[in-house]
Design a protein around this motif. Structure first.
Motif, short mmCIF file in Angstrom:
data_model
loop_
_atom_site.label_atom_id
_atom_site.label_comp_id
_atom_site.label_asym_id
_atom_site.label_seq_id
_atom_site.Cartn_x
_atom_site.Cartn_y
_atom_site.Cartn_z
N LEU A 25 0.81 -1.22 0.00
CA LEU A 25 0.00 0.00 0.00
C LEU A 25 0.84 1.27 0.00
N ALA A 26 2.16 1.11 -0.14
CA ALA A 26 3.06 2.26 -0.20
C ALA A 26 3.46 2.52 -1.65
N SER A 27 3.82 3.76 -1.93
CA SER A 27 4.30 4.11 -3.26
C SER A 27 5.71 3.56 -3.47
N VAL A 28 5.96 3.04 -4.64
CA VAL A 28 7.28 2.48 -4.96
C VAL A 28 7.68 2.93 -6.36
N GLU A 29 8.93 2.67 -6.68
CA GLU A 29 9.44 2.96 -8.02
C GLU A 29 10.18 1.73 -8.52
N THR A 30 9.93 1.34 -9.75
CA THR A 30 10.57 0.15 -10.32
C THR A 30 11.77 0.56 -11.17
N MET A 31 12.55 -0.44 -11.55
CA MET A 31 13.73 -0.18 -12.38
C MET A 31 13.34 0.36 -13.75
N THR A 32 12.29 -0.18 -14.33
CA THR A 32 11.86 0.32 -15.64
C THR A 32 11.34 1.75 -15.55
N ALA A 33 10.64 2.06 -14.46
CA ALA A 33 10.07 3.39 -14.31
C ALA A 33 11.15 4.45 -14.15
N VAL A 34 12.17 4.17 -13.37
CA VAL A 34 13.21 5.17 -13.14
C VAL A 34 13.97 5.46 -14.43
N ILE A 35 14.15 4.45 -15.28
CA ILE A 35 14.80 4.69 -16.57
C ILE A 35 13.91 5.55 -17.45
N ALA A 36 12.63 5.24 -17.52
CA ALA A 36 11.71 5.99 -18.38
C ALA A 36 11.55 7.43 -17.91
N ILE A 37 11.52 7.65 -16.61
CA ILE A 37 11.29 8.99 -16.08
C ILE A 37 12.52 9.88 -16.25
N GLU A 38 13.70 9.36 -15.95
CA GLU A 38 14.89 10.21 -15.84
C GLU A 38 15.74 10.24 -17.10
N MET A 39 15.59 9.28 -18.00
CA MET A 39 16.46 9.25 -19.17
C MET A 39 16.23 10.44 -20.09
N GLY A 40 14.99 10.94 -20.16
CA GLY A 40 14.70 12.06 -21.05
C GLY A 40 15.25 13.39 -20.57
N VAL B 135 18.15 13.62 -18.37
CA VAL B 135 19.50 13.50 -17.85
C VAL B 135 20.50 14.10 -18.83
N THR B 136 21.61 14.60 -18.31
CA THR B 136 22.68 15.14 -19.15
C THR B 136 23.42 14.01 -19.84
N PHE B 137 23.61 14.16 -21.13
CA PHE B 137 24.26 13.10 -21.91
C PHE B 137 25.70 12.90 -21.45
N ASN B 138 26.10 11.63 -21.33
CA ASN B 138 27.45 11.22 -20.92
C ASN B 138 27.81 11.63 -19.50
N SER B 139 26.81 11.93 -18.68
CA SER B 139 27.07 12.23 -17.27
C SER B 139 27.05 10.95 -16.46
N PHE C 129 23.63 9.62 -16.32
CA PHE C 129 23.28 8.97 -17.58
C PHE C 129 23.76 7.52 -17.59
N TYR C 130 25.00 7.31 -17.22
CA TYR C 130 25.54 5.96 -17.21
C TYR C 130 24.95 5.12 -16.07
N ALA C 131 24.54 5.77 -14.97
CA ALA C 131 23.92 5.03 -13.88
C ALA C 131 22.59 4.43 -14.32
N LEU C 132 21.85 5.14 -15.16
CA LEU C 132 20.60 4.59 -15.68
C LEU C 132 20.86 3.39 -16.58
N PHE C 133 21.95 3.43 -17.33
CA PHE C 133 22.33 2.26 -18.11
C PHE C 133 22.70 1.09 -17.20
N ALA C 134 23.34 1.40 -16.08
CA ALA C 134 23.67 0.34 -15.12
C ALA C 134 22.40 -0.30 -14.56
N VAL C 135 21.37 0.51 -14.32
CA VAL C 135 20.09 -0.04 -13.89
C VAL C 135 19.53 -0.96 -14.97
#
Length: 304
Positions: free
Chosen positions: A247-262, A264-268, A271-277
């Protein structure tokens, strides 16, 4: 007579030539599929591993805080990992019993007319866009869960799990129904001849005989659930916290990539941390598929 023999003998080289072309086409298609997977794997790893030039890999895998845009950025994967496991786990617990019962009904109980109508409708649910499911979860299911549990958090893991149940069920039902229907008729007739009722025949003969196919359906459902993005993004609340409370709000691995990839600064580092996810998600699904194959092979080796 001689002319017919000549014509048949002349068509054989053409047939063999056509078969060789088809074999090469199929071989090229198989090779292309493997090559695409290898390229995706190499692309993810080549970018994901660059994150660990600035991020401690142990802190990334065991960290409990994800704050990539703070003054001191923190990249902890645990909140997204637990969120993915929670949402996927609850959805599988909800969908598997319902799907197997539905598949058993369609295969063994329903009349042919009911089966011809119900099965296409169930399979059509898999064609509904995920954003439509997310909208349903956002507008309808969230209110139902909030009023049922009197929960102050409207968008939560249970909301995402319920909508994932609707999305995963068609896959499990379709594959399980095919596996149950493939049980030889002789098995069923033998059980009935020994005095078993129809329910006993289904419980003790049909379902155990089709268990390997049902297990494959469940594993494919898990892969479908853990890789879903849009519906979960709209329904789960997207709070990067470590919790196993549905019943708590959560964030999934796919969601964090979709939300933040658009954004994020390129080559930062972010940016690479999202690829690691993405690498962790890829490995996670790969392990699930490998474990499923090993279990199915051992199950078949036992002659079940």
């Amino acid at each position: 007579m001689t002319g017919s023999k000549r014509s048949s003998s002349s068509t054989r080289p053409r047939t063999r030539f056509g078969e060789r072309i088809l074999e090469r086409i199929f071989l090229a298609a198989a090779f292309a599929s493997v090559l695409i997977v290898v390229l995706i794997f190499a692309f993810l790893f080549s970018n994901g591993l660059q994150a660990f030039r600035d991020i401690d890999i142990v802190g990334f895998l065991a960290g409990t805080i994800w704050q990539p845009v703070s003054e001191e950025p923190k990249y902890g994967l645990v909140p997204m990992l637990t969120g993915s496991i929670l949402v996927t786990g609850v959805s599988i617990v909800l969908s598997v019993p319902i799907s197997i019962l539905c598949a058993t009904y369609l295969s063994q109980v329903a009349s042919p007319s009911v089966r011809e109508i119900a099965k296409p409708i169930i399979e059509m649910l898999a064609a509904v866009p995920s954003v439509v499911y997310g909208f349903v979860a956002l507008v309808i299911i969230a209110d139902m869960i909030q009023s049922a549990f009197h929960n102050p958090i409207r968008l939560n893991a249970l909301n995402a799990s319920v909508v994932l149940t609707l999305m995963v069920a068609p896959t499990i039902v379709s594959i399980s129904e095919d596996a149950i229907s493939s049980v030889p008729q002789e098995y069923k007739e033998a059980a009935l001849a020994l005095g078993a009722s129809k329910w006993e025949m289904i419980r003790d003969v049909v379902l155990p005989s089709s268990l390997s196919g049902i297990f494959v359906a469940v594993m494919l459902g898990i892969g479908r659930a853990i890789g879903e993005t849009m519906a979960v993004l709209m329904a789960a609340g997207n709070a990067a916290v470590v919790t196993f409370n549905p019943l708590a709000s959560v964030e999934t691995m796919t969601a964090v990539i979709a939300i933040e990839m658009g954004e994020v600064t390129f080559n930062s580092t972010h940016f690479y941390a999202l690829f690691a996810v993405g690498v962790v998600l890829f490995v996670f699904t790969l392990v699930i598929n490998l474990v499923a194959q090993v279990i199915v092979r051992r199950y078949k080796a036992l002659g079940r």
